[in-house]
Design an enzyme around this catalytic site. Structure first.
Site, PDB file in Angstrom:
ATOM      1  CG  HIS A 158     -15.880  -3.671  -4.278  1.00 45.21           C
ATOM      2  ND1 HIS A 158     -16.818  -4.113  -3.370  1.00 45.21           N
ATOM      3  CD2 HIS A 158     -14.696  -4.211  -3.899  1.00 45.21           C
ATOM      4  CE1 HIS A 158     -16.239  -4.912  -2.488  1.00 45.21           C
ATOM      5  NE2 HIS A 158     -14.936  -4.988  -2.790  1.00 45.21           N
ATOM      6  CG  ASN A 159     -16.039   3.488  -5.714  1.00 45.03           C
ATOM      7  OD1 ASN A 159     -14.858   3.573  -5.375  1.00 45.03           O
ATOM      8  ND2 ASN A 159     -17.046   3.863  -4.925  1.00 45.03           N
ATOM      9  CD1 TRP A 160     -11.534   6.784 -10.036  1.00 46.58           C
ATOM     10  CD2 TRP A 160     -10.395   5.096 -10.952  1.00 46.58           C
ATOM     11  NE1 TRP A 160     -10.280   7.267 -10.341  1.00 46.58           N
ATOM     12  CE2 TRP A 160      -9.559   6.228 -10.917  1.00 46.58           C
ATOM     13  CE3 TRP A 160      -9.892   3.910 -11.472  1.00 46.58           C
ATOM     14  CZ2 TRP A 160      -8.244   6.240 -11.384  1.00 46.58           C
ATOM     15  CZ3 TRP A 160      -8.573   3.917 -11.947  1.00 46.58           C
ATOM     16  CH2 TRP A 160      -7.765   5.069 -11.897  1.00 46.58           C
ATOM     17  NE  ARG A 161     -12.393   9.600  -6.384  1.00 48.68           N
ATOM     18  CZ  ARG A 161     -11.870  10.811  -6.180  1.00 48.68           C
ATOM     19  NH1 ARG A 161     -10.954  11.005  -5.250  1.00 48.68           N
ATOM     20  NH2 ARG A 161     -12.222  11.819  -6.928  1.00 48.68           N
ATOM     21  CG  HIS A 162     -11.605  -0.496  -3.605  1.00 50.12           C
ATOM     22  ND1 HIS A 162     -10.922  -0.688  -2.418  1.00 50.12           N
ATOM     23  CD2 HIS A 162     -11.607  -1.710  -4.235  1.00 50.12           C
ATOM     24  CE1 HIS A 162     -10.543  -1.952  -2.325  1.00 50.12           C
ATOM     25  NE2 HIS A 162     -10.935  -2.592  -3.430  1.00 50.12           N
TER      26      HIS A 162
ATOM     27  CG  HIS B  63      -8.198  -5.234  -7.086  1.00 46.88           C
ATOM     28  ND1 HIS B  63      -8.043  -3.878  -6.950  1.00 46.88           N
ATOM     29  CD2 HIS B  63      -9.006  -5.628  -6.053  1.00 46.88           C
ATOM     30  CE1 HIS B  63      -8.695  -3.461  -5.887  1.00 46.88           C
ATOM     31  NE2 HIS B  63      -9.295  -4.522  -5.326  1.00 46.88           N
ATOM     32  CG  ASP B  64     -12.340  -5.038  -6.520  1.00 50.21           C
ATOM     33  OD1 ASP B  64     -12.480  -6.274  -6.620  1.00 50.21           O
ATOM     34  OD2 ASP B  64     -12.085  -4.460  -5.439  1.00 50.21           O
TER      35      ASP B  64
ATOM     36  CG  ASP C  49      -8.686  -5.808  -2.019  1.00 51.30           C
ATOM     37  OD1 ASP C  49      -9.223  -4.733  -2.354  1.00 51.30           O
ATOM     38  OD2 ASP C  49      -9.210  -6.929  -2.225  1.00 51.30           O
TER      39      ASP C  49
ATOM     40  CD  GLN D 201     -15.002  -2.496   9.832  1.00 47.37           C
ATOM     41  OE1 GLN D 201     -15.468  -3.504   9.320  1.00 47.37           O
ATOM     42  NE2 GLN D 201     -14.090  -1.752   9.228  1.00 47.37           N
TER      43      GLN D 201
HETATM   44  N1  LIG Z   1     -15.908  -6.130   7.373  1.00 49.11           N
HETATM   45  C1  LIG Z   1     -15.098  -5.459   6.536  1.00 49.11           C
HETATM   46  N2  LIG Z   1     -14.740  -5.961   5.392  1.00 49.11           N
HETATM   47  C2  LIG Z   1     -13.932  -5.284   4.573  1.00 49.11           C
HETATM   48  C3  LIG Z   1     -13.434  -4.036   4.895  1.00 49.11           C
HETATM   49  N3  LIG Z   1     -12.649  -3.625   3.898  1.00 49.11           N
HETATM   50  C4  LIG Z   1     -12.653  -4.589   2.977  1.00 49.11           C
HETATM   51  N4  LIG Z   1     -13.423  -5.593   3.362  1.00 49.11           N
HETATM   52  C5  LIG Z   1     -13.681  -6.873   2.695  1.00 49.11           C
HETATM   53  O1  LIG Z   1     -12.449  -7.335   2.264  1.00 49.11           O
HETATM   54  C6  LIG Z   1     -12.592  -7.682   0.916  1.00 49.11           C
HETATM   55  C7  LIG Z   1     -11.337  -7.635   0.150  1.00 49.11           C
HETATM   56  O2  LIG Z   1     -11.685  -7.975  -1.193  1.00 49.11           O
HETATM   57  P1  LIG Z   1     -12.767  -7.114  -1.965  1.00 49.11           P
HETATM   58  O3  LIG Z   1     -12.236  -5.764  -2.251  1.00 49.11           O
HETATM   59  O4  LIG Z   1     -13.302  -7.886  -3.057  1.00 49.11           O
HETATM   60  O5  LIG Z   1     -13.951  -6.984  -0.877  1.00 49.11           O
HETATM   61  C8  LIG Z   1     -13.538  -6.637   0.388  1.00 49.11           C
HETATM   62  C9  LIG Z   1     -14.555  -6.632   1.486  1.00 49.11           C
HETATM   63  O6  LIG Z   1     -15.421  -7.689   1.376  1.00 49.11           O
HETATM   64  C10 LIG Z   1     -13.841  -3.528   6.120  1.00 49.11           C
HETATM   65  O7  LIG Z   1     -13.468  -2.389   6.525  1.00 49.11           O
HETATM   66  N5  LIG Z   1     -14.675  -4.244   6.917  1.00 49.11           N
HETATM   67 ZN   LIG Z   2     -10.768  -4.662  -3.807  1.00 52.09          ZN
END
Ligand SMILES: Nc1nc2c(ncn2[C@@H]2O[C@@H]3COP(=O)(O)O[C@H]3[C@H]2O)c(=O)[nH]1
Ligand SMILES: [Zn+2]
Length: 873
Positions: free
Chosen positions: A619-623, A659-660, A771, A824
């Site tokens: 959950h960093n800038w890249r995301h 958003h994060d 997201d 996944q």
């Molecule tokens: N299991 C799983 N969870 C994910 C993946 N990508 C995003 N998430 C979840 O989906 C959530 C979406 O909201 P957030 O970004 O807060 O946090 C994210 C993670 O908890 C993924 O590839 N696998």
């Molecule tokens: Zn997010």
């Protein structure tokens, strides 16, 4: 023949004369008392009924059949508005000055409260009869009826003792003024006993010692209440002293045929008044609890001495006095209580209207105290809780208006500076502070225990002083309140009633102090927080140098950054380029142009957003940057450009990027587990609320105000959209709303362009789709991102395991890392696929996301199957 109760009552109702006679002959004292006690409660409501009955000209109870039958089915009484009509309870003025001039909750005694009175002519008739009777002495007939020669000497009128009793019963029920009722009683007695004078003494108590005070003196046939009531120079008689004192002490009747032959007789009064007492009949007046509340005397019978029969008549009439006094005592108590409550309510209202400043609260209390308790000066001395050895930390003073004016005039005349102040009287105030006891100095000159400050120094003399502790809710002494010098016109010193009022004031003082301290502390903390926020917000914003470079360099095209592709790979860009690419996306959506956003401001905001992401695994800038790029794609090539208006597009881009913000690499459940203050602030969507607040903070920070050119309505609209979008990234919110979305898509009733509610739902779904959009990316990108997500999860799981001593969920359990592909697949099936399927039905341009997601599912499934095969081999 046996008659039942109803028949008897009906007969009695139809024969009122008999009923009345029967009552007079048979009614016992206790029956009358019970009847009266019942009446006292009903006085107000029944007054009109009674007065109506008596103004018909008939002195007797109603006798018509219809009125009589009402008695049989007496209705259940309901409280009417008259019962609570304030006119019936003379509550104002709240505090009055008594004969000694001291302040009292009681109404002034010479100014009896306006109690309800009946409106009939019975009293007038009797008075006329009484006077005529006095001129023409009656002969007793049948023990109760008294014949009176009328003025012309020819006709005979009958003084009907029943009338007298009826009148008294009415008086007692209607009139709560003891003195006027007692006066009537004594006049009746003087007629019936042919006595020359009657008097009434009431029992009073001070400092545990009981004594009698004269209330009515020299009552005779013609004297009026005003003639007889003792207003000044009341006579005080100690219990046991003289005839009256002895009767008060013993409770026994004394019938003395020749006073001068009786040693117990006190000749002083005769000497003072010049009247010659011959015989005396003296009796106690008792209340319902048989306590002696007064003493009555009849003096000098016209002929002979008082007989046993006289004693009986006197005793029966004094029973009425006892009831009247008892009623009045109850009434006075209620009045006192009402007045006290009013004063306290008034003070409470004043105090709670203003709580922000201790000095204003103290000023309110001191002003009320000086005026209500009539004193010259008042002060509050507050303790220093941190340093008890210092005694008092703060003082508040108030000087009465009158004293302030005098002092001003004097200073003008003498050219002095205003030196009159309230003395600390440290000996007394510290004594009260330390012991919690009340000190009431009645005469400072005679005071030996405490020393007073040099009066000359202060410019005035202390005569009296009252000092009491102020306590908090835990009864700890917070300080003291001190009143100095009772105003001469109000009395020589502070009375017990003053102490009681001041005690109540002190309670409010304590409350006021606690409240204002709390308020001041809250205000102090708020100020402190504001400073902290200011500092943080300064550091939150990227320095101008960082954004200047961004502004000055040319921003490459979206194409060159590959921004218009669902398969966009951020790893090909440097951090600096991610910022430039972000600015490019805003430009390509025409946002700066539409909303008059300066590129410099936009660049600084982008740099500041980036700065406020923590370097956590996922959950960093890249995301954030990737999520923003996904939204850009969905709008630009996904077909949403025609669905969302300019405000929505702006809000979506801002929201995706923000958003994060300030994510800590841990989820909402974790915040609750560690009882983080954020979880206390927001019980649901905990982190999402925080991300939104951070976003707002940046939008409002100096140099980052990209929305500054919007009107306030536009601004509010965009902010609301941003809030909704950011909160929608909570997967719990997604689950709550997705069914509505699926239904809209399925039903074919979609009308994105016109239906705001549908668009709200859609925006929420788009936020989730962006997201989790890594799941739609080319396999290698997805693999890398999934590993980052997993690693962040594992790090949280590690903390839960090692620090919180809790077993993490499978997804966060490092030991189950090998299950990632399987998980996944689960993630895709439960969250992603249904969403992308519905979205691709909404707009064909979104289909590549579904395809990407399906492709990745295949990869994960294969891996998972390989894993299973590997483990089973
Ligand atoms: N299991 C799983 N969870 C994910 C993946 N990508 C995003 N998430 C979840 O989906 C959530 C979406 O909201 P957030 O970004 O807060 O946090 C994210 C993670 O908890 C993924 O590839 N696998
Ligand atoms: Zn997010």
């Amino acid at each position: 023949m046996v008659l039942d109760e109803h028949q008897i009552e009906a007969w009695l109702d139809d024969h009122p004369d008999f009923t009345f006679d029967y009552f007079l002959r048979k009614a016992t004292q206790s029956m009358i008392n019970t009847w009266l006690a019942d009446r006292v409660i009903r006085i107000a409501a029944d007054e009109r009924k009674i007065s109506d009955a008596f103004t018909t000209g008939d002195d007797r109870p109603p006798s018509s059949a219809s009125e009589a039958s009402a008695g049989r089915k007496t209705p259940i009484r309901k409280i009417s508005h008259e019962d609570i009509n304030p006119n019936y309870l003379p509550l104002k003025p709240m505090v009055s000055t008594n004969e000694q001039g001291s302040l009292s909750f009681y109404a002034p005694e010479n100014q009896s409260p306006p109690t309800p009175r009946r409106n009939n002519n019975l009293g007038r008739k009797l008075k006329a009869r009484r006077i005529s009777h006095w001129h023409n002495p009656p002969q007793i007939k049948n023990g109760t009826d008294v014949e009176v020669e009328e003025g012309d000497g020819n006709s005979t009128a009958v003084i009907d003792e029943r009338d007298m009793i009826m009148e008294l019963v009415m008086d007692i029920a209607m009139d709560l003024d003891v003195t006027s009722v007692s006066h009537r009683i004594l006049q009746n007695v003087s007629i019936l006993l042919e006595a020359d004078r009657c008097s009434l003494f009431l029992v009073r108590e001070k400092a545990g010692e009981k004594f009698l005070v004269s209330r009515l003196f020299d009552v005779n046939k013609e004297s009026t209440l005003e003639d007889n009531v003792v207003k000044q120079n009341e006579i005080r008689i100690k219990f046991g002293q003289g005839i009256a004192g002895l009767v008060a002490l013993t409770g026994n009747t004394l019938n003395i045929p020749d006073a001068y032959k009786d040693k117990r007789f006190n000749q002083n009064v005769d000497q003072k008044t010049g009247y010659k007492t011959k015989c005396i009949l003296c009796m106690p007046i008792k209340d319902q609890g048989k306590r002696i509340v007064g003493v009555a005397q009849v003096i000098n019978k016209n002929q002979g001495v008082f007989t046993l029969k006289d004693e009986k008549i006197f005793a029966s009439y004094l029973g009425f006095c006892g009831i009247a006094i008892h009623n009045a005592q109850i009434f006075e108590k209620i009045q006192l209580e009402n007045r006290r409550n009013e004063i306290l309510l008034d003070l409470a209202r004043c105090l709670f209207e203003e709580q922000s400043s201790l000095s204003i609260v103290m000023e309110t209390i001191l002003t009320h105290s000086t005026s209500l308790l009539s004193c010259e000066r008042a002060s509050v001395l507050l303790a220093d809780p941190a340093h008890p050895e210092n005694l008092f930390k703060k003082t508040f003073e108030h000087v009465s208006d009158q004293v302030a004016l005098e002092s001003k005039l004097e200073n003008l005349q003498n050219g002095n500076s205003n030196k009159r102040k309230v003395p600390f009287n440290i000996a007394i105030t510290s004594f009260v502070q330390q012991t919690g006891q009340i000190v009431n100095v009645r005469d400072a000159e005679k005071e030996t225990k405490f020393q007073f400050v040099e009066d000359e120094e202060l410019g005035f003399t202390t005569r009296s002083l009252l000092c009491i502790p102020i306590r908090d809710s835990l009864r700890q002494v917070l300080g003291v309140i001190q009143l100095v010098n009772k105003m001469p016109k109000a009395g020589p010193y502070f009375t017990q009633s003053d102490v009681q009022i001041l005690e109540a004031f002190a309670i409010f003082c304590g409350l006021g102090i606690s409240n204002t301290r709390m308020y001041e502390e809250t205000a102090r903390l708020a100020a402190k927080q504001q400073v902290i926020l200011e500092v943080l917000s300064y550091h939150a914003v990227a320095p101008p140098t960082e954004s200047l470079q961004l502004t000055q360099s040319e921003i490459p095209s979206a194409k060159s950054f590959d921004l218009l592709s669902y398969g966009f790979d951020d790893s090909l860009l440097s951090d600096y380029d991610t910022m430039r690419a972000t600015v490019r996306m805003f430009i390509d959506m025409n946002i700066p142009e539409k909303f008059h956003i300066n590129i410099g401001t936009l660049s600084r905001w982008v740099a500041s957003v980036k700065r406020n992401y923590r370097p956590v695994r996922y959950h960093n800038w890249r995301h954030a940057f990737n999520v923003c790029q996904s939204a850009f794609c969905m709008i630009k090539i996904g077909g949403l450009l025609n669905v969302f208006n300019d405000y929505e597009q702006l809000a979506l881009l801002i929201s995706c990027l923000s958003h994060d913000l300030d994510h800590r690499g841990t989820n909402n459940a974790f915040q609750a587990k560690i009882e983080h203050p954020l979880a206390r602030l927001y019980s649901t969507s905990t982190m999402e609320h925080h991300h939104y607040n951070q976003c707002l903070m940046l939008l409002q920070s100096d140099g980052c105000e990209i929305l500054s050119h919007l009107s306030s309505t536009e601004y509010a609209r965009v902010i609301k959209l941003v809030q909704h979008a950011i909160i929608s990234t909570d997967l719990a919110v997604y689950f709550k709303n997705r069914t509505a979305f699926f239904n809209i898509v399925k039903s074919g009733a979609r009308d994105w362009a016109n239906n705001e509610i549908q668009r709200d739902v859609l925006r929420g779904m788009v936020m989730t789709a962006t997201d989790v959009s890594a799941i739609t990316k080319p396999w290698l990108i997805e693999l890398k991102v999934a590993e980052q997500v997993a690693e962040e999860f594992f790090e949280q799981g590690d903390i839960e395991k090692n620090k919180l001593m809790q077993e993490p969920i499978d997804m966060m359990n490092r030991k189950l890392k090998h299950k990632l592909p399987n998980m996944q697949v689960g993630f895709i099936d439960s969250i992603c696929l249904p969403l992308y399927e519905a979205l691709s039905k909404t707009s064909k341009g979104l289909k590549p996301m579904l395809d990407g997601c399906l492709d990745n599912r295949r990869h994960w499934k294969e891996m998972s199957q390989k894993n299973e095969a590997g483990t089973s081999m």
